[in-house]
Write a protein that holds these residues in place. Structure first.
Motif, PDB file in Angstrom:
ATOM      1  N   GLU A   1       0.820  -1.208   0.000  1.00 15.91           N
ATOM      2  CA  GLU A   1       0.000   0.000   0.000  1.00 15.91           C
ATOM      3  C   GLU A   1       0.858   1.264   0.000  1.00 15.91           C
ATOM      4  OE1 GLU A   1      -2.433  -0.411   3.401  1.00 15.91           O
ATOM      5  OE2 GLU A   1      -3.695  -2.015   2.559  1.00 15.91           O
ATOM      6  N   ALA A   2       2.020   1.209   0.686  1.00 12.15           N
ATOM      7  CA  ALA A   2       2.902   2.382   0.731  1.00 12.15           C
ATOM      8  C   ALA A   2       3.561   2.653  -0.621  1.00 12.15           C
ATOM      9  CB  ALA A   2       3.959   2.189   1.812  1.00 12.15           C
ATOM     10  N   GLY A   3       3.597   1.643  -1.508  1.00 16.96           N
ATOM     11  CA  GLY A   3       4.172   1.825  -2.839  1.00 16.96           C
ATOM     12  C   GLY A   3       5.546   1.229  -3.019  1.00 16.96           C
ATOM     13  N   SER A   4       6.001   0.384  -2.091  1.00 16.33           N
ATOM     14  CA  SER A   4       7.339  -0.200  -2.214  1.00 16.33           C
ATOM     15  C   SER A   4       7.397  -1.142  -3.415  1.00 16.33           C
ATOM     16  CB  SER A   4       7.697  -0.960  -0.931  1.00 16.33           C
ATOM     17  OG  SER A   4       6.871  -2.105  -0.794  1.00 16.33           O
ATOM     18  N   ASN A   5       8.594  -1.291  -3.960  1.00 15.36           N
ATOM     19  CA  ASN A   5       8.791  -2.159  -5.118  1.00 15.36           C
ATOM     20  C   ASN A   5       9.117  -3.587  -4.732  1.00 15.36           C
ATOM     21  OD1 ASN A   5       9.769   0.770  -5.918  1.00 15.36           O
ATOM     22  ND2 ASN A   5       8.975  -0.206  -7.754  1.00 15.36           N
ATOM     23  N   SER A   6       9.669  -3.772  -3.540  1.00 19.70           N
ATOM     24  CA  SER A   6      10.026  -5.115  -3.112  1.00 19.70           C
ATOM     25  C   SER A   6      10.140  -5.136  -1.600  1.00 19.70           C
ATOM     26  CB  SER A   6      11.336  -5.569  -3.772  1.00 19.70           C
ATOM     27  OG  SER A   6      11.515  -6.960  -3.569  1.00 19.70           O
ATOM     28  N   PHE A   7      10.364  -6.349  -1.072  1.00 17.74           N
ATOM     29  CA  PHE A   7      10.317  -6.578   0.369  1.00 17.74           C
ATOM     30  C   PHE A   7      11.396  -7.597   0.703  1.00 17.74           C
ATOM     31  CE2 PHE A   7       8.795  -8.354   4.300  1.00 17.74           C
ATOM     32  CZ  PHE A   7       8.019  -7.370   4.912  1.00 17.74           C
ATOM     33  N   ILE A   8      12.282  -7.271   1.655  1.00 24.18           N
ATOM     34  CA  ILE A   8      13.326  -8.196   2.045  1.00 24.18           C
ATOM     35  C   ILE A   8      13.365  -8.275   3.562  1.00 24.18           C
ATOM     36  CG2 ILE A   8      15.143  -6.415   2.063  1.00 24.18           C
ATOM     37  CD1 ILE A   8      17.055  -8.622   0.982  1.00 24.18           C
ATOM     38  N   THR A   9      13.478  -9.488   4.084  1.00 27.03           N
ATOM     39  CA  THR A   9      13.423  -9.672   5.535  1.00 27.03           C
ATOM     40  C   THR A   9      14.822  -9.807   6.124  1.00 27.03           C
ATOM     41  OG1 THR A   9      13.232 -12.060   5.244  1.00 27.03           O
ATOM     42  CG2 THR A   9      11.185 -10.820   5.413  1.00 27.03           C
ATOM     43  N   LYS A  10      14.939  -9.352   7.357  1.00 26.61           N
ATOM     44  CA  LYS A  10      16.175  -9.493   8.112  1.00 26.61           C
ATOM     45  C   LYS A  10      16.186 -10.857   8.768  1.00 26.61           C
ATOM     46  CE  LYS A  10      16.520  -4.524   9.184  1.00 26.61           C
ATOM     47  NZ  LYS A  10      16.567  -3.530  10.252  1.00 26.61           N
ATOM     48  N   PRO A  11      17.368 -11.472   8.983  1.00 28.64           N
ATOM     49  CA  PRO A  11      18.697 -10.966   8.601  1.00 28.64           C
ATOM     50  C   PRO A  11      18.881 -11.009   7.070  1.00 28.64           C
ATOM     51  CG  PRO A  11      18.868 -13.187   9.459  1.00 28.64           C
ATOM     52  CD  PRO A  11      17.443 -12.785   9.646  1.00 28.64           C
ATOM     53  N   ILE A  12      19.497  -9.978   6.577  1.00 25.30           N
ATOM     54  CA  ILE A  12      19.646  -9.824   5.129  1.00 25.30           C
ATOM     55  C   ILE A  12      20.870 -10.591   4.645  1.00 25.30           C
ATOM     56  CG2 ILE A  12      20.047  -8.160   3.271  1.00 25.30           C
ATOM     57  CD1 ILE A  12      18.506  -6.130   4.955  1.00 25.30           C
ATOM     58  N   ASN A  13      20.655 -11.378   3.578  1.00 23.30           N
ATOM     59  CA  ASN A  13      21.736 -12.127   2.944  1.00 23.30           C
ATOM     60  C   ASN A  13      22.301 -11.282   1.794  1.00 23.30           C
ATOM     61  OD1 ASN A  13      22.566 -14.107   0.576  1.00 23.30           O
ATOM     62  ND2 ASN A  13      22.843 -15.209   2.527  1.00 23.30           N
ATOM     63  N   LYS A  14      23.643 -11.161   1.781  1.00 22.88           N
ATOM     64  CA  LYS A  14      24.286 -10.296   0.784  1.00 22.88           C
ATOM     65  C   LYS A  14      23.909 -10.711  -0.630  1.00 22.88           C
ATOM     66  CE  LYS A  14      28.811  -8.756  -0.924  1.00 22.88           C
ATOM     67  NZ  LYS A  14      30.283  -8.814  -0.740  1.00 22.88           N
ATOM     68  N   THR A  15      24.003 -11.976  -0.931  1.00 23.23           N
ATOM     69  CA  THR A  15      23.711 -12.461  -2.287  1.00 23.23           C
ATOM     70  C   THR A  15      22.273 -12.164  -2.666  1.00 23.23           C
ATOM     71  OG1 THR A  15      25.348 -14.222  -1.994  1.00 23.23           O
ATOM     72  CG2 THR A  15      23.727 -14.487  -3.772  1.00 23.23           C
ATOM     73  N   GLU A  16      21.350 -12.431  -1.712  1.00 21.12           N
ATOM     74  CA  GLU A  16      19.927 -12.170  -1.956  1.00 21.12           C
ATOM     75  C   GLU A  16      19.694 -10.687  -2.226  1.00 21.12           C
ATOM     76  OE1 GLU A  16      15.545 -12.729   0.239  1.00 21.12           O
ATOM     77  OE2 GLU A  16      17.397 -13.321   1.268  1.00 21.12           O
ATOM     78  N   LEU A  17      20.384  -9.819  -1.457  1.00 24.47           N
ATOM     79  CA  LEU A  17      20.198  -8.379  -1.630  1.00 24.47           C
ATOM     80  C   LEU A  17      20.706  -7.926  -2.995  1.00 24.47           C
ATOM     81  CD1 LEU A  17      19.470  -5.556  -0.586  1.00 24.47           C
ATOM     82  CD2 LEU A  17      21.740  -5.480   0.524  1.00 24.47           C
ATOM     83  N   LEU A  18      21.930  -8.372  -3.364  1.00 18.17           N
ATOM     84  CA  LEU A  18      22.502  -7.958  -4.651  1.00 18.17           C
ATOM     85  C   LEU A  18      21.661  -8.483  -5.814  1.00 18.17           C
ATOM     86  CD1 LEU A  18      26.315  -8.409  -3.901  1.00 18.17           C
ATOM     87  CD2 LEU A  18      25.041  -6.267  -4.061  1.00 18.17           C
ATOM     88  N   ASN A  19      21.171  -9.714  -5.712  1.00 17.27           N
ATOM     89  CA  ASN A  19      20.315 -10.257  -6.777  1.00 17.27           C
ATOM     90  C   ASN A  19      19.037  -9.432  -6.935  1.00 17.27           C
ATOM     91  OD1 ASN A  19      22.068 -12.308  -7.441  1.00 17.27           O
ATOM     92  ND2 ASN A  19      21.074 -13.801  -6.071  1.00 17.27           N
ATOM     93  N   LEU A  20      18.468  -8.989  -5.790  1.00 18.67           N
ATOM     94  CA  LEU A  20      17.251  -8.194  -5.817  1.00 18.67           C
ATOM     95  C   LEU A  20      17.500  -6.840  -6.491  1.00 18.67           C
ATOM     96  CD1 LEU A  20      14.276  -7.919  -5.056  1.00 18.67           C
ATOM     97  CD2 LEU A  20      14.980  -7.180  -2.764  1.00 18.67           C
ATOM     98  N   ILE A  21      18.680  -6.223  -6.189  1.00 12.62           N
ATOM     99  CA  ILE A  21      19.015  -4.918  -6.800  1.00 12.62           C
ATOM    100  C   ILE A  21      19.213  -5.070  -8.307  1.00 12.62           C
ATOM    101  CG2 ILE A  21      20.750  -3.094  -6.899  1.00 12.62           C
ATOM    102  CD1 ILE A  21      21.203  -3.518  -3.892  1.00 12.62           C
ATOM    103  N   HIS A  22      19.963  -6.078  -8.688  1.00 13.19           N
ATOM    104  CA  HIS A  22      20.185  -6.307 -10.117  1.00 13.19           C
ATOM    105  C   HIS A  22      18.873  -6.622 -10.838  1.00 13.19           C
ATOM    106  CE1 HIS A  22      24.557  -6.023 -10.656  1.00 13.19           C
ATOM    107  NE2 HIS A  22      24.653  -6.507  -9.403  1.00 13.19           N
ATOM    108  N   LYS A  23      17.970  -7.316 -10.168  1.00 11.23           N
ATOM    109  CA  LYS A  23      16.687  -7.646 -10.779  1.00 11.23           C
ATOM    110  C   LYS A  23      15.875  -6.387 -11.038  1.00 11.23           C
ATOM    111  CE  LYS A  23      12.606 -10.566 -10.113  1.00 11.23           C
ATOM    112  NZ  LYS A  23      11.916 -11.521  -9.228  1.00 11.23           N
ATOM    113  N   LEU A  24      15.970  -5.431 -10.094  1.00  9.62           N
ATOM    114  CA  LEU A  24      15.229  -4.180 -10.253  1.00  9.62           C
ATOM    115  C   LEU A  24      15.763  -3.346 -11.424  1.00  9.62           C
ATOM    116  CD1 LEU A  24      14.687  -3.022  -6.538  1.00  9.62           C
ATOM    117  CD2 LEU A  24      12.933  -3.750  -8.146  1.00  9.62           C
ATOM    118  N   PHE A  25      17.081  -3.422 -11.687  1.00  9.94           N
ATOM    119  CA  PHE A  25      17.669  -2.545 -12.695  1.00  9.94           C
ATOM    120  C   PHE A  25      18.089  -3.277 -13.969  1.00  9.94           C
ATOM    121  CE2 PHE A  25      18.229  -0.168  -8.750  1.00  9.94           C
ATOM    122  CZ  PHE A  25      17.775   1.084  -9.110  1.00  9.94           C
ATOM    123  N   SER A  26      17.778  -4.556 -14.051  1.00  8.03           N
ATOM    124  CA  SER A  26      18.192  -5.309 -15.244  1.00  8.03           C
ATOM    125  C   SER A  26      17.298  -4.969 -16.418  1.00  8.03           C
ATOM    126  CB  SER A  26      18.142  -6.799 -14.942  1.00  8.03           C
ATOM    127  OG  SER A  26      16.822  -7.195 -14.632  1.00  8.03           O
TER     128      SER A  26
END
Length: 822
Positions: free
Chosen positions: A797-822
């Motif tokens: 509802e707030a308009g976020s593009n994605s959602f990631i839960t803590k504890p954050i995994n580095k690989t998961e975070l980088l994959n999510l960023i690349h997915k957003l900008f690929s």
């Protein structure tokens, strides 16, 4: 010989002729006389003799008559009753000696006097009326009067009957000119009658005054033939007691009871009807002025009068009203009521008994309540029941009985005896309630209570286990982190300590994931991501994943795919399938110290049946139905030997059922266990139900990213900085949501926002809404430790593009960023 006056003429003639023959034979020979003369002489002779004989008989008859007359005269004169002959004006014509003696006056002086002059003046009209009736009707009449001799007229006379009561019986003579009167002294008889009457009156007075009923003698008052009131002539003491009315004799009903005519018009009509017709009536009446109920019997002794006999039945009517209320209450009661005779035979039952048992009243009346017995209640209970109620005590208990249709039911009973005044038993009363449903609910409640108590014990054991499971890896992380601070630690030791810290972190994260998964399942928030899933690939990945642990324990792990790779692709949630198999293999690994662990699947019609089999400690038979319950382990004491949260099997069961399958276990204690579960074998892919990952058209990845990290926790900020270090990324920092919005306003070159949810001054959700208003195309990734369905919905509802839960995994975070900008 004397001649009887009743002798017939034919007899006289025959006798006379015989006498003449005798004379002829002695005196005269008439043979030479003419025949006619002879015949005439014979006739004359016979006639002469007849006359002589008649004369003799007349003389004899006169003598007899004179004798009889003397005798009758003597009887008349000396008769014990006085005889008086009077004229119509009561003048004495003749009287016998007895009558003369009654008057005490010489007969010569009495003759010519009027009989009525010797009668009490008050009684003279009575005698005159009788004389008139006798002469006019020529029938026998009588009257009773008092004889009274005038002392002034006869001063020296001593009449023995003066002042006495006499009865005069009169009858007129044949010629109708005189009246013969019989005078009888009835003074003593009248005294006796008066004494008897007085005694009778006294008895009636006592009866009248001492009757338990109220009695009133009344005179009716009519106007134009209509009863309008009445007068109380006489009332008894009980009348006053029952009504409370005093000194009312001689008073009108309307005087005694104000408002009587208005409130008691019906009773007034009944009194008037009885007084007029003489027909008795009986009725019940409520006297509104007196506020009492009366049961009244009314009859008439003479016209226009009536007698009312009544009783105050107020208490009885009140009891009847209460009895009717009680009867209605019993009839309509939701509780069953049975009344029996002293032998236990049913005399009464209310409708609820029919509803409870299915028997009609006609089927039960006269029957013994044993007709309800099911045979499941022990004889000792019935023995105790009878001993209790026969002793006059109340028995309370529960019986399992049987309905007419054979259906069993439970009833609670309260049974007691109804006693006569002498203490003997007249009836038994049983009050029954169908408690079948209550018994069922109590059984369920008891079972639920046991489950709750068991769950509480399990929960306590679970919390102790979780505490142990969390503290152990935390202890490893903190302990070995502290050792790493020592500068004398060698590189080999540092590497060993880092591995231990990493393993402890993985163990802690696995525990947290189990708890999160369980909480989502409990809250109904678990969502499925249905995708094409290669079952064979998942089995091979799991074999590689568990190989180090299997080798460490010296076990054999064997995988048996049931289909070729091309046919093993199904539509399901791959992560859920992986977690189910992981949990089952981990469970087998935990409880197997030697031997084999086998897993695989096979196709059965439209289902795939998976299995995980081990040669471990096995599961007791009584626990095999419970091990899928939450917090449940075969033996909670095993947690000190076999680590884990006890949630793995519960989570696996929930996931299997969500995916459309079932799970079960077969096991032999000490020989191992086999878990099997099924999933649908389908190739149709439903639409994903997970949270959308963002727009389909994304901006190209910039050559150099500038990211804003909004995080109030410095440790998390440092961790994110280290994860993104060396990735050609410029990082800006904000410690609350308000500061993040201000930085976005000042730095339009920012490409991405990593937004924490829980921050001071302004939450991450509010900040995201404002940022999206400023720059709708700016990607925002919500990062949070909160994982509920509501949190995901708020992020969307707030308009976020994605959602990631803590504890954050580095690989998961980088994959999510690349997915957003690929």
């Amino acid at each position: 010989m004397p001649i009887n006056t009743v002798t017939s003429l034919s007899d006289l003639r025959s006798r006379a002729e015989e006498h003449i023959k005798k004379i002829k034979g002695n005196l005269l020979d008439l043979s030479s006389a003419p025949e006619e003369m002879v015949r005439l002489i014979n006739e004359l002779s016979v006639y002469q003799i007849e006359l002589e004989m008649q004369q003799a008989e007349l003389i004899q008859s006169r003598s007899e008559i004179e004798t009889s007359l003397n005798r009758y005269t003597e009887l008349y004169e000396c008769a014990p009753t006085g005889y008086v002959t009077i004229a119509r004006d009561s003048t004495i014509l003749e009287l016998n000696l007895t009558a003369t003696a009654m008057f005490g006056i010489e007969r010569s002086l009495l003759k010519g006097h009027r009989f009525i002059s010797f009668i009490l003046a008050a009684d003279r009209p009575v005698m005159n009326a009788m004389i008139d009736d006798v002469f006019s009707s020529k029938t026998h009449q009588y009257c009773e009067v008092t004889l009274l001799i005038d002392d002034a007229q006869y001063p020296l006379i001593q009449s023995r009957l003066s002042g006495h009561t006499v009865r005069l019986d009169a009858v007129v003579s044949d010629d109708g000119k005189e009246c013969r009167v019989i005078v009888a002294d009835i003074t003593e008889r009248r005294k006796a009658a008066e004494a008897a009457l007085k005694m009778s009156e006294d008895h009636h007075r006592l009866l009248f005054e001492n009757m338990l009923n109220g009695i009133a003698y009344c005179r009716m008052i009519f106007e134009d033939g209509r009863p309008v009131d009445f007068i109380y002539d006489q009332v008894n003491t009980r009348f006053e007691t029952l009504t409370g009315l005093k000194n009312i004799e001689g008073k009108k009903g309307s005087e005694v009871i104000p408002g009587f005519k208005k409130t008691s018009s019906n009773m007034l009509e009944i009194y008037g009807r009885v007084a007029s017709t003489g027909q008795p009536e009986r009725f019940e009446f409520y006297g509104e002025p007196l506020k009492i109920w009366l049961e009244i019997s009314v009859f008439s002794l003479k016209k226009d009068n009536f007698v009312t006999i009544f009783d105050n039945i107020t208490l009885r009517k009140q009891a009847d009203i209460e009895l009717k209320k009680l009867s209605v209450a019993i009839e309509q009661s939701p509780t069953g009521v049975v009344i029996t005779d002293p032998l236990g035979n049913i005399e009464y039952l209310n409708p609820m008994i029919t509803s409870m048992t299915g028997y009609s009243p006609d089927e039960l009346k006269g029957q013994n309540p044993r007709i309800f017995q099911s045979g499941l209640t022990s004889a000792s209970i019935y023995k105790e029941l009878w001993q209790t109620i026969l002793s006059g005590e109340v028995w309370r208990g529960e019986l399992q009985n049987k309905k007419k249709n054979g259906e069993l039911y439970w009833e609670s009973d309260v049974i007691s005896a109804v006693l006569h005044h002498d203490g003997s038993i007249s009836n038994f009363v049983s009050v029954k309630n169908d408690i079948t449903e209550r018994k069922r609910l109590l059984a369920e409640l008891s079972a639920a209570k046991e489950k709750v108590e068991e769950a509480e014990l399990l929960k306590a054991a679970f919390m102790a286990n979780i505490s142990h499971e969390m503290r152990t890896p935390v202890n490893g992380i903190l302990g070995f982190s502290e050792l790493l601070k020592n500068p004398e630690v060698s590189k080999e030791e540092q590497a060993e300590y880092n591995d231990i810290i990493h393993q402890s972190g993985e163990r802690l994260l696995h525990l947290i994931n189990d708890l999160i998964d369980f909480s989502r399942i409990e809250a109904g928030e678990t969502m499925l991501q249905i995708t094409e899933t290669s079952v064979n690939k998942q089995l091979k990945d799991l074999q590689a994943f568990f190989k180090p642990a299997i080798d460490k324990k010296g076990l054999r792990l064997r995988c048996a795919p049931g289909l070729p790779d091309t046919e093993s692709i199904i539509e399901t949630d791959s992560s859920k399938l992986s977690q189910i198999l992981t949990n089952l293999i981990q469970n087998a690994l935990k409880f197997t110290n030697s031997g084999d662990i086998d897993y695989g699947y096979s196709r059965k019609d439209s289902m795939l049946e998976f299995y995980v089999s081990d040669s471990g400690i096995g599961i007791p038979l009584n626990m095999q139905g419970k091990i899928f319950d939450r917090f449940r382990q075969v033996d909670n004491t095993l947690t000190q030997f076999y680590k884990g949260s006890g949630l793995g099997l519960s989570i696996s069961k929930a996931y299997v059922e969500m995916l459309g399958g079932t799970i079960q276990v077969t096991s032999t204690e000490g020989q191992g266990s086999t878990f099997t579960f099924t999933l649908p074998y389908t190739t149709q892919t439903p639409k994903p139900s997970a949270l959308s990952t963002g727009p389909s058209a994304l901006n190209p990845l910039p050559s150099a990213l500038k990211i804003l990290i909004a995080e109030d926790d410095s440790m998390s900020t440092l961790l994110m900085k280290k994860m993104l270090q060396g990735e050609n990324i410029t990082i800006l920092y904000a410690v609350n949501g308000r500061q993040a919005v201000e930085i976005i306003k000042l730095h339009p070159e920012i490409n991405l926002v990593l937004m924490d949810v829980q921050m001071p001054e302004m939450s991450g959700f509010e900040a995201t809404k404002l940022i999206k208003q400023l720059r709708p195309d700016l990607p925002v990734i919500i990062q949070t430790a909160l994982t509920t369905k509501e949190d995901r919905e708020k992020a969307q509802e707030a308009g976020s593009n994605s959602f990631i839960t803590k504890p954050i995994n580095k690989t998961e975070l980088l994959n999510l960023i690349h997915k957003l900008f690929s």
